[in-house]
Design a protein around this motif. Structure first.
Motif, PDB file in Angstrom:
ATOM      1  N   ALA A   6       0.841  -1.204   0.000  1.00 39.10           N
ATOM      2  CA  ALA A   6       0.000   0.000   0.000  1.00 39.10           C
ATOM      3  C   ALA A   6       0.872   1.247   0.000  1.00 39.10           C
ATOM      4  N   ALA A   7       1.755   1.342  -0.991  1.00 38.42           N
ATOM      5  CA  ALA A   7       2.595   2.530  -1.119  1.00 38.42           C
ATOM      6  C   ALA A   7       1.766   3.674  -1.704  1.00 38.42           C
ATOM      7  N   PRO A   8       2.010   4.916  -1.287  1.00 41.33           N
ATOM      8  CA  PRO A   8       1.250   6.042  -1.850  1.00 41.33           C
ATOM      9  C   PRO A   8       1.427   6.131  -3.368  1.00 41.33           C
ATOM     10  N   ALA A   9       0.318   6.340  -4.074  1.00 42.02           N
ATOM     11  CA  ALA A   9       0.354   6.475  -5.526  1.00 42.02           C
ATOM     12  C   ALA A   9       0.135   7.934  -5.909  1.00 42.02           C
ATOM     13  N   PRO A  10       0.712   8.380  -7.009  1.00 41.67           N
ATOM     14  CA  PRO A  10       0.505   9.765  -7.453  1.00 41.67           C
ATOM     15  C   PRO A  10      -0.984  10.057  -7.647  1.00 41.67           C
ATOM     16  N   GLY A  11      -1.440  11.158  -7.121  1.00 38.93           N
ATOM     17  CA  GLY A  11      -2.837  11.532  -7.267  1.00 38.93           C
ATOM     18  C   GLY A  11      -3.759  10.929  -6.231  1.00 38.93           C
ATOM     19  N   GLY A  12      -3.212  10.120  -5.334  1.00 43.07           N
ATOM     20  CA  GLY A  12      -4.022   9.502  -4.295  1.00 43.07           C
ATOM     21  C   GLY A  12      -4.165   8.009  -4.497  1.00 43.07           C
ATOM     22  N   GLY A  13      -4.610   7.325  -3.459  1.00 42.14           N
ATOM     23  CA  GLY A  13      -4.693   5.875  -3.500  1.00 42.14           C
ATOM     24  C   GLY A  13      -3.348   5.250  -3.198  1.00 42.14           C
ATOM     25  N   THR A  14      -3.295   3.939  -3.296  1.00 45.47           N
ATOM     26  CA  THR A  14      -2.062   3.207  -3.006  1.00 45.47           C
ATOM     27  C   THR A  14      -1.795   2.188  -4.103  1.00 45.47           C
ATOM     28  N   CYS A  15      -0.553   1.690  -4.133  1.00 45.80           N
ATOM     29  CA  CYS A  15      -0.165   0.729  -5.156  1.00 45.80           C
ATOM     30  C   CYS A  15       0.837  -0.268  -4.586  1.00 45.80           C
ATOM     31  N   LEU A  16       1.065  -1.338  -5.313  1.00 48.10           N
ATOM     32  CA  LEU A  16       2.091  -2.307  -4.971  1.00 48.10           C
ATOM     33  C   LEU A  16       3.445  -1.790  -5.454  1.00 48.10           C
ATOM     34  N   THR A  17       4.465  -2.001  -4.628  1.00 48.03           N
ATOM     35  CA  THR A  17       5.800  -1.483  -4.941  1.00 48.03           C
ATOM     36  C   THR A  17       6.857  -2.501  -4.557  1.00 48.03           C
ATOM     37  N   PHE A  18       7.916  -2.532  -5.356  1.00 47.70           N
ATOM     38  CA  PHE A  18       9.104  -3.324  -5.041  1.00 47.70           C
ATOM     39  C   PHE A  18      10.248  -2.362  -4.799  1.00 47.70           C
ATOM     40  N   SER A  19      10.672  -2.257  -3.542  1.00 53.99           N
ATOM     41  CA  SER A  19      11.822  -1.436  -3.187  1.00 53.99           C
ATOM     42  C   SER A  19      13.057  -2.326  -3.142  1.00 53.99           C
ATOM     43  N   ALA A  20      14.012  -2.057  -4.029  1.00 53.31           N
ATOM     44  CA  ALA A  20      15.238  -2.850  -4.037  1.00 53.31           C
ATOM     45  C   ALA A  20      15.974  -2.711  -2.713  1.00 53.31           C
ATOM     46  N   ALA A  21      15.910  -1.524  -2.106  1.00 57.51           N
ATOM     47  CA  ALA A  21      16.585  -1.305  -0.825  1.00 57.51           C
ATOM     48  C   ALA A  21      15.970  -2.170   0.270  1.00 57.51           C
ATOM     49  N   LYS A  22      14.649  -2.189   0.358  1.00 56.36           N
ATOM     50  CA  LYS A  22      14.000  -2.984   1.400  1.00 56.36           C
ATOM     51  C   LYS A  22      14.160  -4.476   1.143  1.00 56.36           C
ATOM     52  N   MET A  23      14.188  -4.863  -0.129  1.00 55.20           N
ATOM     53  CA  MET A  23      14.392  -6.281  -0.424  1.00 55.20           C
ATOM     54  C   MET A  23      15.820  -6.689  -0.100  1.00 55.20           C
ATOM     55  N   ALA A  24      16.774  -5.795  -0.361  1.00 54.63           N
ATOM     56  CA  ALA A  24      18.158  -6.079   0.024  1.00 54.63           C
ATOM     57  C   ALA A  24      18.267  -6.209   1.537  1.00 54.63           C
ATOM     58  N   ALA A  25      17.569  -5.341   2.266  1.00 53.60           N
ATOM     59  CA  ALA A  25      17.559  -5.432   3.727  1.00 53.60           C
ATOM     60  C   ALA A  25      16.960  -6.757   4.178  1.00 53.60           C
ATOM     61  N   PHE A  26      15.889  -7.168   3.517  1.00 53.43           N
ATOM     62  CA  PHE A  26      15.234  -8.425   3.874  1.00 53.43           C
ATOM     63  C   PHE A  26      16.177  -9.609   3.671  1.00 53.43           C
ATOM     64  N   GLU A  27      16.825  -9.648   2.506  1.00 58.76           N
ATOM     65  CA  GLU A  27      17.690 -10.789   2.203  1.00 58.76           C
ATOM     66  C   GLU A  27      18.956 -10.792   3.054  1.00 58.76           C
ATOM     67  N   ILE A  28      19.609  -9.633   3.156  1.00 57.03           N
ATOM     68  CA  ILE A  28      20.919  -9.573   3.812  1.00 57.03           C
ATOM     69  C   ILE A  28      20.795  -9.561   5.323  1.00 57.03           C
TER      70      ILE A  28
END
Length: 400
Positions: free
Chosen positions: A116-138
């Motif tokens: 539920a990442a903020p989407a332009p103009g309102g609402g939310t969307c699915l997002t893949f953050s490489a930084a957060k995924m790197a944090a998750f894996e490492i």
């Protein structure tokens, strides 16, 4: 092009009566309650079909008839699993359901870090953050080798995120990643995920390719005999993740798969969002290159960033030229005389979507917006093609 809508049956908070108001004509569904590797009962298929038809739809596509993890690993009682898959295909064919989408991604169907990442103009969307995924894996899984899999900026920002995060943040990240489990009915904790990953230890890209080739050789001849079109779904995201190999990520991968069982029954689900999140994938070119083997299309869009991150954008925004993709698909339809099923894949959470539950990405209002936008493109491109044909008959130049 035939408008369809994915519906999760008894697991879907959105009703068929609501779907009817979107204008979609066909349903994309599956028997999600049947354990992986088991035969889909004929009676259950017939009951689901009857339910769909009673609401005024046709059941156009099965998404998915899952491939058991043992088939992907090349372990276990493969003879039984292949036989069961063929039996399920036969039961579907007897009910007149002839398009079957599946994937060959180990463990996870798709991976996002934010639901539920903020989407332009309102609402939310699915997002893949490489930084957060790197944090998750490492940092959360302890995969030191993952340093080789991420952009340096993502590694640095991921370390900072982990240092600043609280337990609730890490739980939310785990939940987002686990939402990509097939059906997301059961999920893993960190130790459970590590145990699952261990079952794929030392499995290479070549190993996974060999296991896919064996699957194709076992089931494609049966599909062809039954008149069923199998269509593999690309990797999401189209890159190795969690130390797991991915083999349906590029045009080269797709070409190899089509050649591994060179039969029209061995086809592709063109997912513009999955393939579109890899910078070097050119979706209009892929749509034209494999038009004869595309049996189903997922149309959505993404906005990519240099570190490997991406967000699901509105359908006509983002980096994928969906107008050009649709033009290529209409050309394919014309050459094949087929009515290609497609669906507006995923959607932002908009307006009343935020007040109700839904499968991640499978909103009502957000997908309705996407379908309406795509419907407009299809209508405009179809009319342009009619006008061009008329001009050619009259000796005039086609429109640009």
């Amino acid at each position: 092009m035939r408008e369809t809508w994915r519906w999760f049956g008894e697991y879907d908070p959105i009703t068929l009566a609501e779907v009817a108001q979107t204008g979609a004509r066909g349903i994309v569904s599956a028997l999600h309650a049947v354990p992986y590797g088991e035969v889909w009962p004929q009676a259950a298929i017939a009951a689901r079909k009857a339910e769909i038809e009673a609401a005024g739809f046709t059941w156009d596509v099965v998404e998915s008839l899952p491939v058991h993890e043992d088939i992907k690993r090349g372990t276990g009682d493969l003879r039984r699993l292949f036989a069961n898959y063929r039996a399920s295909l036969a039961s579907l064919a007897r009910e007149g359901i002839k398009t079957v989408c599946y994937n060959f991604m180990p463990i996870l169907d798709w991976t996002r870090t934010d639901l539920a990442a903020p989407a332009p103009g309102g609402g939310t969307c699915l997002t893949f953050s490489a930084a957060k995924m790197a944090a998750f894996e490492i940092h959360m899984l302890g995969r030191e080798s993952a340093h080789d899999d991420y952009h340096p900026d993502a590694i640095h920002k991921g370390a900072q995120w982990y240092q600043d995060s609280r337990e609730a943040d890490r739980k939310a990240l785990l939940h987002a990643v686990m939402s990509g489990l097939p059906g997301a009915v059961e999920t893993y904790d960190i130790q459970g995920l590590l145990t699952a990953l261990e079952t794929y230890r030392d499995l290479s890209h070549d190993d996974l390719r060999a296991n896919l080739a064996r699957f194709l050789h076992e089931v494609v001849p049966t599909a062809a005999e039954l008149g069923v079109n199998l269509c593999i779904h690309p990797d999401d995201p189209p890159r190795d993740i969690l130390g797991l190999p991915r083999i349906v990520s590029t045009e080269t991968d797709i070409r190899w798969i089509m050649q591994a069982a060179d039969d029209p029954a061995n086809g592709l689900t063109l997912c513009t969002g999955s393939l579109g999140s890899r910078p070097k994938n050119h979706l209009p070119a892929i749509a034209r290159a494999f038009g004869a083997r595309i049996h189903f299309a997922h149309l959505r869009n993404v906005t990519k960033r240099i570190d490997g991150s991406f967000s699901e954008s509105a359908h006509l925004d983002g980096d994928v030229d969906l107008v050009a993709v649709i033009d290529a698909l209409l050309e394919t339809e014309a050459s094949r005389g087929a009515d290609l099923p497609f669906r507006a894949d995923h959607g932002h959470a908009l307006l009343t979507d935020t007040e109700r539950s839904f499968q991640p990405g499978y909103t009502l209002v957000g997908r309705l917006r996407g379908l309406a936008e795509l419907r407009g493109v299809v209508a405009a491109m179809t009319e342009r093609r009619r006008n061009d044909q008329s001009r050619r008959k009259n000796g005039s130049s086609p429109s640009l």
